[in-house]
Design an enzyme around this catalytic site. Structure first.
Site, mmCIF file in Angstrom:
data_model
loop_
_atom_site.group_PDB
_atom_site.id
_atom_site.type_symbol
_atom_site.label_atom_id
_atom_site.label_comp_id
_atom_site.label_asym_id
_atom_site.label_seq_id
_atom_site.Cartn_x
_atom_site.Cartn_y
_atom_site.Cartn_z
ATOM 1 C CE1 TYR A 1 -3.628 -3.076 4.900
ATOM 2 C CE2 TYR A 1 -3.393 -0.694 4.718
ATOM 3 C CZ TYR A 1 -3.534 -1.933 4.128
ATOM 4 O OH TYR A 1 -3.582 -2.028 2.773
ATOM 5 C CE LYS B 1 -0.255 -4.703 3.483
ATOM 6 N NZ LYS B 1 -0.612 -5.696 2.451
ATOM 7 C CB SER C 1 -0.885 0.007 1.250
ATOM 8 O OG SER C 1 -1.461 1.281 1.461
#
Length: 318
Positions: A193, A197, A179
């Protein structure tokens, strides 16, 4: 890349494009994880994964076999039916896979080893938890699923990808989904999160450095900010507003995944975003980032050897 205003500009202006219609995948076997449909009962809404849209696009180019790795077989069958509405002649198999289970990851890879050949792998499965949670194995959930699960599966599938390349004389491909959010997280933040990534990017770069690009082309891809099932755990309305204003469709995100998997022969160890090779974050390419990259590799390998001793990853020791 990486600045917030630039991110918004790219979301508004850039339009991801599908694979050229002339591209054929005849005779190819493709494996995609995270390609099912998500049903959200509380809102009566069906959300799509980007992996499903990537699979749908790939199916239109007539591969010999398309394998969908999914946690829920029933939803996987629904995804299969959805794809075959537009590509009825493509062979599609549904294989169950739980990234939160080392045993499931190993069994999945063993099944893949029985394939006659494996040409393309897209590791797209992931999760975005907004609250701190601990997985079954005691790790923070985002890190357990997005980093540890992805890393182990990438190692276990590599021998099959290398074997195919040695037979055909052309490289197979492995793409790991990350991401743009990896730009925005301070590395000392130990969960969530975006940290996972960043770990994906560091892992992919080190893995690629250890694998001959003439055998397996390895890269990582940012699919863009899309209105997908990934955001189903968001509790704030601001994200939904941003998705409505700036979010790409799942189909557009799928275009980005397919592009990274098939179209960039110069992308070994690279970060693909906006359907081209771009520089990852300043931290990743800094001296500090290189040190962290090698440390992440060593610690991940050691952890996986301890927690999943039945997995054969001894060849990746330093």
């Amino acid at each position: 890349m990486g600045g917030f205003l630039e991110f918004l500009w790219n979301q508004l202006v850039f339009k991801p494009q599908p694979l050229a219609a002339s591209k054929t995948l005849e005779g190819k076997t493709i494996l995609i994880t995270g390609a099912n449909i998500l049903d959200i009962p509380c809102t009566c809404t069906t959300l799509l994964r980007l992996g499903l849209e990537a699979a749908r696009e790939l199916a239109t180019h007539a591969p010999s076999l398309l394998i969908l790795g999914v946690r829920d077989a029933k939803k996987g069958e629904t995804a299969k039916q959805s794809i075959q509405e537009t590509s009825p002649d493509v062979a599609i198999e549904i294989w169950t896979l739980d990234y939160n289970s080392y045993a499931s990851l190993i069994a999945f890879a063993n099944r893949a080893a029985s394939l006659e050949h494996l040409d393309y792998v897209l590791l797209n499965a992931g999760i975005k938890m907004m609250e701190y949670q601990v997985s079954n194995g005691g790790h923070e959930t985002n890190v357990r699923i997005n980093h540890l699960g992805t890393s182990l599966l990438s190692l276990l599938l590599l021998p099959n990808l290398e074997r195919r390349a040695n037979v055909t004389g052309t490289p197979s491909s492995l793409t790991i989904v990350t991401s743009e959010g990896h730009f925005w997280v301070p590395f000392h933040e130990r969960r969530r999160y975006y940290t996972s990534k960043l770990l994906n990017v560091l892992w992919t770069r080190e893995l690629a450095a250890r694998i001959d690009s003439k055998e397996v082309l390895i890269n990582t891809v940012n699919p863009g900010f899309c209105y997908s099932g990934l955001h189903r755990h968001e509790s704030t309305g601001i994200i939904k507003i941003f998705l409505w204003l700036f979010g790409w469709s799942n189909e557009q995100g799928g275009h980005c995944l397919v592009d990274a998997l098939l179209e960039h022969e110069d992308s070994h160890g690279e970060y693909v975003s906006l359907q081209r090779v771009l520089s990852p974050s300043n931290f990743v390419i800094s001296d500090e980032g290189e040190v962290a990259q090698k440390q992440i590799w060593r610690e991940t390998i050691e952890l996986l050897k301890n927690e999943a001793p039945e997995a054969d990853i001894s060849s990746f020791d330093d």
